[in-house]
Write a protein that holds these residues in place. Structure first.
Motif, mmCIF file in Angstrom:
data_model
loop_
_atom_site.group_PDB
_atom_site.id
_atom_site.type_symbol
_atom_site.label_atom_id
_atom_site.label_comp_id
_atom_site.label_asym_id
_atom_site.label_seq_id
_atom_site.Cartn_x
_atom_site.Cartn_y
_atom_site.Cartn_z
ATOM 1 N N ALA A 1 34.211 69.398 -33.247
ATOM 2 C CA ALA A 1 35.073 69.561 -34.411
ATOM 3 C C ALA A 1 35.865 70.844 -34.335
ATOM 4 O O ALA A 1 37.047 70.905 -34.673
ATOM 5 C CB ALA A 1 34.226 69.508 -35.688
ATOM 6 N N VAL A 2 35.164 71.929 -33.860
ATOM 7 C CA VAL A 2 35.882 73.219 -33.728
ATOM 8 C C VAL A 2 36.999 73.089 -32.711
ATOM 9 O O VAL A 2 38.118 73.582 -32.922
ATOM 10 C CB VAL A 2 34.878 74.331 -33.362
ATOM 11 C CG1 VAL A 2 35.625 75.622 -33.021
ATOM 12 C CG2 VAL A 2 33.884 74.584 -34.512
ATOM 13 N N PHE A 3 36.708 72.458 -31.548
ATOM 14 C CA PHE A 3 37.749 72.284 -30.530
ATOM 15 C C PHE A 3 38.921 71.442 -31.043
ATOM 16 O O PHE A 3 40.089 71.706 -30.754
ATOM 17 C CB PHE A 3 37.144 71.652 -29.260
ATOM 18 C CG PHE A 3 36.512 72.644 -28.344
ATOM 19 C CD1 PHE A 3 37.301 73.544 -27.613
ATOM 20 C CD2 PHE A 3 35.137 72.686 -28.194
ATOM 21 C CE1 PHE A 3 36.683 74.446 -26.758
ATOM 22 C CE2 PHE A 3 34.534 73.616 -27.338
ATOM 23 C CZ PHE A 3 35.317 74.499 -26.615
ATOM 24 N N ALA A 4 38.574 70.436 -31.862
ATOM 25 C CA ALA A 4 39.651 69.584 -32.406
ATOM 26 C C ALA A 4 40.542 70.375 -33.343
ATOM 27 O O ALA A 4 41.781 70.263 -33.328
ATOM 28 C CB ALA A 4 39.030 68.392 -33.123
ATOM 29 N N VAL A 5 39.868 71.238 -34.156
ATOM 30 C CA VAL A 5 40.676 72.061 -35.096
ATOM 31 C C VAL A 5 41.549 73.031 -34.331
ATOM 32 O O VAL A 5 42.736 73.240 -34.628
ATOM 33 C CB VAL A 5 39.758 72.779 -36.088
ATOM 34 C CG1 VAL A 5 40.534 73.800 -36.921
ATOM 35 C CG2 VAL A 5 39.063 71.775 -36.997
ATOM 36 N N VAL B 1 23.687 61.806 -31.488
ATOM 37 C CA VAL B 1 24.357 62.991 -30.904
ATOM 38 C C VAL B 1 23.876 64.203 -31.667
ATOM 39 O O VAL B 1 23.861 64.196 -32.917
ATOM 40 C CB VAL B 1 25.882 62.844 -31.023
ATOM 41 C CG1 VAL B 1 26.580 64.083 -30.468
ATOM 42 C CG2 VAL B 1 26.344 61.591 -30.293
ATOM 43 N N PRO B 2 23.534 65.186 -30.943
ATOM 44 C CA PRO B 2 23.038 66.385 -31.640
ATOM 45 C C PRO B 2 24.114 66.966 -32.547
ATOM 46 O O PRO B 2 25.321 66.864 -32.293
ATOM 47 C CB PRO B 2 22.693 67.344 -30.493
ATOM 48 C CG PRO B 2 22.478 66.480 -29.314
ATOM 49 C CD PRO B 2 23.353 65.299 -29.483
ATOM 50 N N THR B 3 23.676 67.565 -33.559
ATOM 51 C CA THR B 3 24.589 68.114 -34.575
ATOM 52 C C THR B 3 25.438 69.208 -34.015
ATOM 53 O O THR B 3 26.631 69.333 -34.328
ATOM 54 C CB THR B 3 23.773 68.607 -35.780
ATOM 55 O OG1 THR B 3 22.965 67.523 -36.278
ATOM 56 C CG2 THR B 3 24.679 69.104 -36.897
ATOM 57 N N TRP B 4 24.872 70.041 -33.180
ATOM 58 C CA TRP B 4 25.634 71.187 -32.661
ATOM 59 C C TRP B 4 26.797 70.721 -31.806
ATOM 60 O O TRP B 4 27.849 71.369 -31.772
ATOM 61 C CB TRP B 4 24.694 72.146 -31.893
ATOM 62 C CG TRP B 4 24.097 71.513 -30.635
ATOM 63 C CD1 TRP B 4 22.953 70.833 -30.503
ATOM 64 C CD2 TRP B 4 24.691 71.579 -29.351
ATOM 65 N NE1 TRP B 4 22.730 70.405 -29.251
ATOM 66 C CE2 TRP B 4 23.797 70.891 -28.488
ATOM 67 C CE3 TRP B 4 25.862 72.151 -28.798
ATOM 68 C CZ2 TRP B 4 24.072 70.771 -27.120
ATOM 69 C CZ3 TRP B 4 26.067 72.024 -27.441
ATOM 70 C CH2 TRP B 4 25.223 71.345 -26.620
ATOM 71 N N ILE B 5 26.592 69.550 -31.118
ATOM 72 C CA ILE B 5 27.706 69.044 -30.303
ATOM 73 C C ILE B 5 28.852 68.591 -31.203
ATOM 74 O O ILE B 5 30.036 68.806 -30.927
ATOM 75 C CB ILE B 5 27.203 67.907 -29.407
ATOM 76 C CG1 ILE B 5 26.212 68.431 -28.360
ATOM 77 C CG2 ILE B 5 28.396 67.246 -28.696
ATOM 78 C CD1 ILE B 5 25.608 67.376 -27.474
#
Length: 265
Positions: A21-25, A12-16
């Motif tokens: 992670a941002v959406f989860a936070v 999985v690409p890192t940016w995804i």
């Protein structure tokens, strides 16, 4: 069969990963801090319905004062001066034997005192009621305990009759009032016996002395005054006793021939 080369896993690409992670936070932060604060809703004040209750208070007993006592009837008067005659059931005050003492006691016990009437009933045109003094003393019970009345099973309940019988029994055992002498429980006064009549004894007659009967006995010869005895004057002279005078030892009329009181002259 030749080996099939393994298919390499796609990374999985890192940016995804970063985006996820941002959406989860953000989701977590929104769940914690983004919950709207509910304003308290003013609750309506409970409506209290006042139910009007009508409590019936016991009627106030009128103040009664005893003005007269006559046998089993008591005359009471209220504050307005209205008099009423009340008959006390369950007792028969003494009338003949011990009646005077009973009337004096009842007058001192009740007249002028405040009383209350209990269990008031009307019977045969008469008002029947139990009479209680201000301190709760029952007049009928007090009369029976003192021996001033007898129990009568008339217009009283069984439980109250037992109380009255116990009071009468106590007076009878103690020989109080009419249960003692001279009544001894009798309703009538015993007749008074007349005093015995003392008849003085008749005076004793003094017997007259009886007249002496004339003696019919002949005079006998005078007995010898001594045990000395002389057969004749010779013995008297030999003994040196001659002459013998009447009264001397050995004198006897047989030796005194002439009877002049001297023998063996």
């Amino acid at each position: 069969m030749p080996d099939v080369p393994a298919t390499p896993k796609r990374r999985v690409p890192t940016w995804i990963k970063i985006v996820l992670a941002v959406f989860a936070v953000l989701f977590v932060l929104g769940a914690v801090f983004g919950k709207p604060t509910e304003k308290p809703v003013a609750q309506p004040a409970p409506t209290t319905t006042t139910v009007a209750t009508t409590s019936s208070s016991p009627p106030v007993e009128p103040v009664l004062r005893v003005t007269r006592v006559t046998g089993s009837s008591i005359v009471v008067s209220d504050t307005a001066g209205i008099s009423k005659t009340v008959y006390v059931p369950g007792i028969q005050p003494a009338a003949d034997c011990y009646g005077t003492e009973t009337a004096s006691w009842a007058t001192a016990f009740l007249v002028g005192k405040e009383v209350s009437l209990q269990s008031v009933t009307e019977e045969a045109g008469r008002t029947l009621a139990h009479v209680l003094l201000a301190d709760g003393t029952d007049y009928a019970v007090a009369a029976l305990q003192g021996g001033y009345a007898r129990f009568v099973a008339d217009a009283v309940t069984d439980s109250y009759a037992n109380v009255l019988r116990s009071a009468e029994s106590a007076a009878s055992t103690a020989k109080a009032g009419l249960w003692g002498p001279p009544c001894n429980g009798s309703p009538t006064t015993p007749p008074v016996a007349p005093p015995p009549v003392t008849v003085p004894p008749a005076p004793a007659s003094t017997p007259k002395p009886a007249a002496p009967k004339p003696s019919t006995q002949k005079p006998t010869e005078e007995p010898d005054v001594s045990s000395a005895y002389y057969a004749n004057c010779s013995e008297a002279r030999a003994a040196g006793a001659a002459p013998l005078h009447r009264g001397d030892p050995g004198y006897r009329s047989g030796l005194d021939r002439d009877g002049d009181g001297t023998a063996c002259e």
